[in-house]
Design a protein around this motif. Structure first.
Motif, PDB file in Angstrom:
ATOM      1  N   GLY A  79       0.827  -1.213   0.000  1.00 14.54           N
ATOM      2  CA  GLY A  79       0.000   0.000   0.000  1.00 14.54           C
ATOM      3  C   GLY A  79       0.852   1.250   0.000  1.00 14.54           C
ATOM      4  O   GLY A  79       0.558   2.230  -0.696  1.00 14.54           O
ATOM      5  N   SER A  80       1.928   1.213   0.782  1.00 13.56           N
ATOM      6  CA  SER A  80       2.815   2.371   0.845  1.00 13.56           C
ATOM      7  C   SER A  80       3.443   2.653  -0.514  1.00 13.56           C
ATOM      8  O   SER A  80       3.500   3.800  -0.968  1.00 13.56           O
ATOM      9  N   GLU A  81       3.879   1.570  -1.182  1.00 16.18           N
ATOM     10  CA  GLU A  81       4.468   1.740  -2.527  1.00 16.18           C
ATOM     11  C   GLU A  81       3.452   2.344  -3.495  1.00 16.18           C
ATOM     12  O   GLU A  81       3.804   3.133  -4.373  1.00 16.18           O
ATOM     13  N   SER A  82       2.172   2.009  -3.308  1.00 17.06           N
ATOM     14  CA  SER A  82       1.136   2.498  -4.226  1.00 17.06           C
ATOM     15  C   SER A  82       0.939   4.015  -4.103  1.00 17.06           C
ATOM     16  O   SER A  82       0.373   4.636  -4.997  1.00 17.06           O
ATOM     17  N   THR A  83       1.409   4.614  -2.994  1.00 18.23           N
ATOM     18  CA  THR A  83       1.214   6.068  -2.843  1.00 18.23           C
ATOM     19  C   THR A  83       2.118   6.862  -3.786  1.00 18.23           C
ATOM     20  O   THR A  83       1.867   8.047  -4.020  1.00 18.23           O
ATOM     21  N   ASP A  84       3.172   6.228  -4.317  1.00 21.96           N
ATOM     22  CA  ASP A  84       4.095   6.946  -5.224  1.00 21.96           C
ATOM     23  C   ASP A  84       3.341   7.608  -6.378  1.00 21.96           C
ATOM     24  O   ASP A  84       3.637   8.727  -6.766  1.00 21.96           O
ATOM     25  N   ALA A  85       2.373   6.884  -6.918  1.00 23.96           N
ATOM     26  CA  ALA A  85       1.715   7.330  -8.146  1.00 23.96           C
ATOM     27  C   ALA A  85       0.541   8.277  -7.881  1.00 23.96           C
ATOM     28  O   ALA A  85      -0.072   8.770  -8.830  1.00 23.96           O
ATOM     29  N   LEU A  86       0.258   8.527  -6.616  1.00 21.81           N
ATOM     30  CA  LEU A  86      -0.977   9.254  -6.290  1.00 21.81           C
ATOM     31  C   LEU A  86      -0.781  10.764  -6.145  1.00 21.81           C
ATOM     32  O   LEU A  86       0.273  11.233  -5.723  1.00 21.81           O
ATOM     33  N   VAL A  87      -1.845  11.506  -6.461  1.00 27.60           N
ATOM     34  CA  VAL A  87      -1.976  12.918  -6.076  1.00 27.60           C
ATOM     35  C   VAL A  87      -2.596  12.919  -4.686  1.00 27.60           C
ATOM     36  O   VAL A  87      -3.513  12.148  -4.417  1.00 27.60           O
ATOM     37  N   ALA A  88      -2.108  13.766  -3.791  1.00 29.26           N
ATOM     38  CA  ALA A  88      -2.618  13.765  -2.416  1.00 29.26           C
ATOM     39  C   ALA A  88      -3.919  14.562  -2.312  1.00 29.26           C
ATOM     40  O   ALA A  88      -4.061  15.617  -2.927  1.00 29.26           O
ATOM     41  N   HIS A  89      -4.860  14.016  -1.530  1.00 26.61           N
ATOM     42  CA  HIS A  89      -6.130  14.712  -1.297  1.00 26.61           C
ATOM     43  C   HIS A  89      -6.284  15.181   0.137  1.00 26.61           C
ATOM     44  O   HIS A  89      -7.262  15.837   0.483  1.00 26.61           O
ATOM     45  N   LYS A  90      -5.355  14.801   0.986  1.00 23.69           N
ATOM     46  CA  LYS A  90      -5.420  15.206   2.390  1.00 23.69           C
ATOM     47  C   LYS A  90      -4.041  15.680   2.811  1.00 23.69           C
ATOM     48  O   LYS A  90      -3.040  15.327   2.205  1.00 23.69           O
ATOM     49  N   GLY A  91      -4.017  16.459   3.908  1.00 26.72           N
ATOM     50  CA  GLY A  91      -2.742  16.858   4.482  1.00 26.72           C
ATOM     51  C   GLY A  91      -2.007  17.863   3.627  1.00 26.72           C
ATOM     52  O   GLY A  91      -2.504  18.346   2.609  1.00 26.72           O
ATOM     53  N   ARG A  92      -0.784  18.164   4.043  1.00 25.50           N
ATOM     54  CA  ARG A  92      -0.046  19.249   3.415  1.00 25.50           C
ATOM     55  C   ARG A  92       0.348  18.955   1.972  1.00 25.50           C
ATOM     56  O   ARG A  92       0.458  19.848   1.151  1.00 25.50           O
ATOM     57  N   ALA A  93       0.542  17.663   1.660  1.00 30.47           N
ATOM     58  CA  ALA A  93       0.923  17.309   0.286  1.00 30.47           C
ATOM     59  C   ALA A  93      -0.193  17.636  -0.702  1.00 30.47           C
ATOM     60  O   ALA A  93       0.059  17.764  -1.904  1.00 30.47           O
ATOM     61  N   SER A  94      -1.431  17.782  -0.218  1.00 32.76           N
ATOM     62  CA  SER A  94      -2.546  18.074  -1.133  1.00 32.76           C
ATOM     63  C   SER A  94      -2.399  19.458  -1.757  1.00 32.76           C
ATOM     64  O   SER A  94      -3.010  19.750  -2.772  1.00 32.76           O
ATOM     65  N   TYR A  95      -1.575  20.316  -1.148  1.00 27.13           N
ATOM     66  CA  TYR A  95      -1.368  21.661  -1.705  1.00 27.13           C
ATOM     67  C   TYR A  95      -0.514  21.621  -2.964  1.00 27.13           C
ATOM     68  O   TYR A  95      -0.440  22.590  -3.705  1.00 27.13           O
ATOM     69  N   LEU A  96       0.154  20.504  -3.183  1.00 31.52           N
ATOM     70  CA  LEU A  96       1.126  20.432  -4.282  1.00 31.52           C
ATOM     71  C   LEU A  96       0.527  19.939  -5.591  1.00 31.52           C
ATOM     72  O   LEU A  96       1.171  20.013  -6.626  1.00 31.52           O
ATOM     73  N   GLY A  97      -0.709  19.434  -5.550  1.00 33.02           N
ATOM     74  CA  GLY A  97      -1.320  18.919  -6.772  1.00 33.02           C
ATOM     75  C   GLY A  97      -0.459  17.832  -7.394  1.00 33.02           C
ATOM     76  O   GLY A  97       0.062  16.953  -6.703  1.00 33.02           O
ATOM     77  N   GLU A  98      -0.271  17.928  -8.702  1.00 34.20           N
ATOM     78  CA  GLU A  98       0.483  16.912  -9.451  1.00 34.20           C
ATOM     79  C   GLU A  98       1.936  16.799  -8.991  1.00 34.20           C
ATOM     80  O   GLU A  98       2.602  15.788  -9.244  1.00 34.20           O
ATOM     81  N   ARG A  99       2.436  17.857  -8.350  1.00 34.00           N
ATOM     82  CA  ARG A  99       3.844  17.834  -7.935  1.00 34.00           C
ATOM     83  C   ARG A  99       4.121  16.792  -6.854  1.00 34.00           C
ATOM     84  O   ARG A  99       5.280  16.484  -6.579  1.00 34.00           O
ATOM     85  N   ALA A 100       3.056  16.254  -6.226  1.00 33.28           N
ATOM     86  CA  ALA A 100       3.273  15.225  -5.205  1.00 33.28           C
ATOM     87  C   ALA A 100       3.474  13.840  -5.832  1.00 33.28           C
ATOM     88  O   ALA A 100       3.955  12.912  -5.174  1.00 33.28           O
ATOM     89  N   VAL A 101       3.123  13.705  -7.105  1.00 34.78           N
ATOM     90  CA  VAL A 101       3.266  12.407  -7.781  1.00 34.78           C
ATOM     91  C   VAL A 101       4.747  12.055  -7.888  1.00 34.78           C
ATOM     92  O   VAL A 101       5.578  12.917  -8.189  1.00 34.78           O
ATOM     93  N   GLY A 102       5.067  10.772  -7.645  1.00 39.54           N
ATOM     94  CA  GLY A 102       6.470  10.349  -7.694  1.00 39.54           C
ATOM     95  C   GLY A 102       7.122  10.343  -6.326  1.00 39.54           C
ATOM     96  O   GLY A 102       8.264   9.916  -6.188  1.00 39.54           O
ATOM     97  N   HIS A 103       6.383  10.818  -5.321  1.00 45.68           N
ATOM     98  CA  HIS A 103       6.918  10.799  -3.956  1.00 45.68           C
ATOM     99  C   HIS A 103       6.064   9.878  -3.089  1.00 45.68           C
ATOM    100  O   HIS A 103       4.848   9.840  -3.236  1.00 45.68           O
ATOM    101  N   ARG A 104       6.729   9.152  -2.193  1.00 41.64           N
ATOM    102  CA  ARG A 104       6.007   8.238  -1.304  1.00 41.64           C
ATOM    103  C   ARG A 104       5.504   8.986  -0.073  1.00 41.64           C
ATOM    104  O   ARG A 104       6.199   9.835   0.477  1.00 41.64           O
ATOM    105  N   ASP A 105       4.288   8.655   0.358  1.00 47.40           N
ATOM    106  CA  ASP A 105       3.719   9.308   1.540  1.00 47.40           C
ATOM    107  C   ASP A 105       4.495   8.906   2.800  1.00 47.40           C
ATOM    108  O   ASP A 105       4.601   7.716   3.105  1.00 47.40           O
TER     109      ASP A 105
END
Lengths: 256, 213
Positions: free
Chosen positions: B166-192
């Motif tokens: 599940g953790s590995e699956s976060t790499d490909a995701l855009v964040a919808h909660k928390g501070r990473a959600s402010y980054l939009g597409e820029r959060a993709v490629g990073h693990r939560d």
């Protein structure tokens, strides 16, 4: 640094300032802050202290949607604090103070820019990296990066980039009276903040918006970050009266 | 074999070890899409937990140990992780309250209650790029292992593997909660980062159970 406080110190502060009339928590909309203040408010209620919370969310750089944590609370919070503080000072009850804080938050919009990142001491590295000729648009107030990275451009163009989304959002209109607040991020000299202020005031004037009150300086900072944010608050008569009321704090001092 | 207070104590101490070892990793991940304090905060919290666990009474049960973790994390971690993990351990403690030995069913209810507590506080769903993306596959994998009649260490190992996937699956995701959600597409490629600390904690639970068996 930048981490939201745990509930314990929030509770201690709540108990310390309670005079029996209840306590207003003004919380900037960041997930950690909201969660810890919620817990602290529950603990305070358990101690018999009435608590109301107003969550500020003035940052137009963040899209407010179901798909984000919502807009961040940034520099506009200072205006909420001052005006709500004056309301409490004149003896308004908790519900009234909370309503005024909510109203100020609903009428203020902000956006910021960074010319450099900041270095959080315990991390020892910049919170993000920018080339010499790059700037970051739409930053928060904890060293977090913004929405967009662009090449350096003249100050007036940067001001336009920040001010246009602010004015479009409320929206502000000709005939409005506003408080214009230019906030430094910590590492930008006051003289440069006035360069920002100068053009922002020009743009507002050209749009028929009256800059009734203003504030320029370093208030909501990110350590040594170079940059600034612009906040515009649409004023009503009561807000002007409460803004003008005497204040004696570390950051704001006027009147007697 | 069922797992008692010795396992709970060992899990907590191992958790403190792995959080300390991975402090820089967690902080680096958080700096990329958050505010760069997750490792620092979690390490401060678990260092405080380590000191408290020594004071557990001789007749303590696993739920008592989990409750100490909960209250200590809430009062020392801060950020979003403090209330979220604090609530997780508090609900986990409640799910196994009074039980001296935890069997497979108890472990699954412990994990389920922890996950439900995080959802209750943080309102995140699978796919939001949060620690829930690790917790929910962990709970599902543990429940499946229980249904297959696996042993307690195997159930915890399944939970840890589910969390890691599940953790590995976060790499490909855009964040919808928390501070990473402010980054939009820029959060993709990073693990939560919260999903990574979840993997560490659940892997610690599995490792100490395997060591004991």
């Amino acid at each position: 640094m930048f981490t939201s406080p745990t509930p314990d110190p929030i509770l201690a502060a709540t108990i310390a300032v309670d005079s029996g009339a209840g306590v207003l928590h003004i919380v900037k909309n960041y997930t950690g802050d909201v969660l810890n203040f919620e817990t602290a408010a529950e603990l305070a209620e358990a101690e018999g202290i009435q608590v109301r919370s107003v969550v500020t969310d003035d940052d137009v750089a963040v899209k407010d949607s179901l798909y984000t944590a919502g807009r961040r609370g940034v520099a506009g919070t200072v205006l909420v604090e001052k005006i709500a503080g004056a309301s409490a000072q004149r003896g308004d009850d908790l519900e009234t103070v909370a309503a005024i804080a909510t109203r100020v938050n609903s009428q203020v919009r902000s956006m910021g820019v960074a010319l450099t990142p900041c270095v959080v001491p315990h991390a020892g590295e910049p919170s993000f990296t920018l080339a010499e000729d790059e700037i970051e648009i739409g930053i928060g107030i904890h060293g977090e990066p913004g929405r967009e990275r662009i090449l350096l451009e003249p100050a007036d163009q940067i001001v336009d980039r920040l001010l246009t989304p602010i004015l479009d959002d409320l929206p502000f209109a000709s005939g409005d009276r506003v408080l214009l607040f230019v906030n430094g991020m910590g590492g930008t000299p006051l003289v440069e903040l006035y360069i920002v202020f100068r053009h922002a005031a020009e743009v507002l004037k050209a749009a028929g918006i009256d800059v009734t009150r203003s504030l320029v300086g370093n208030f909501v900072t990110s350590l040594e970050m170079q940059g600034a944010s612009i906040s515009v608050l649409k004023l009503d008569d009561e807000m002007v009266e409460l803004w003008d009321a005497p204040v004696q704090t570390a950051a704001l001092r006027w009147g007697r | 074999m069922s797992l008692g207070i010795d396992w709970a104590r060992a899990w907590i101490l191992r958790s403190a070890d792995v959080i300390a070892e991975n402090r820089t990793t967690l902080t680096t991940l958080d700096r990329e899409i958050g505010d760069g304090d997750h490792g620092e905060n979690m390490d401060r919290g678990f260092a405080a937990v380590r000191a408290k666990v020594d004071g557990l009474a001789d007749d303590a049960v696993p739920g008592d140990a989990l409750k100490i973790v909960a209250t200590t994390l809430i009062s020392t971690v801060g950020g979003a992780a403090g209330p979220l993990y604090g609530t997780a351990y508090l609900k986990a403690a409640g799910a196994v309250a009074g039980q001296t030995e935890l069997d497979g069913a108890a472990l699954v209810s412990l994990l389920t209650a922890a996950r439900d507590g995080i959802v209750l506080r943080g309102k995140a769903e699978v796919g939001d790029k949060t620690m829930i993306d690790a917790w929910t596959p962990a709970v599902d994998a543990a429940a499946a292992a229980l249904a297959e009649g696996r042993s307690e260490p195997e159930i915890l190992a399944a939970a840890a593997e589910g969390a890691a996937r599940g953790s590995e699956s976060t790499d490909a995701l855009v964040a919808h909660k928390g501070r990473a959600s402010y980054l939009g597409e820029r959060a993709v490629g990073h693990r939560d980062p919260g999903s990574v600390s979840t993997v560490l904690l659940l892997q610690a639970a599995a490792d100490v159970a395997a060591d004991a068996s």
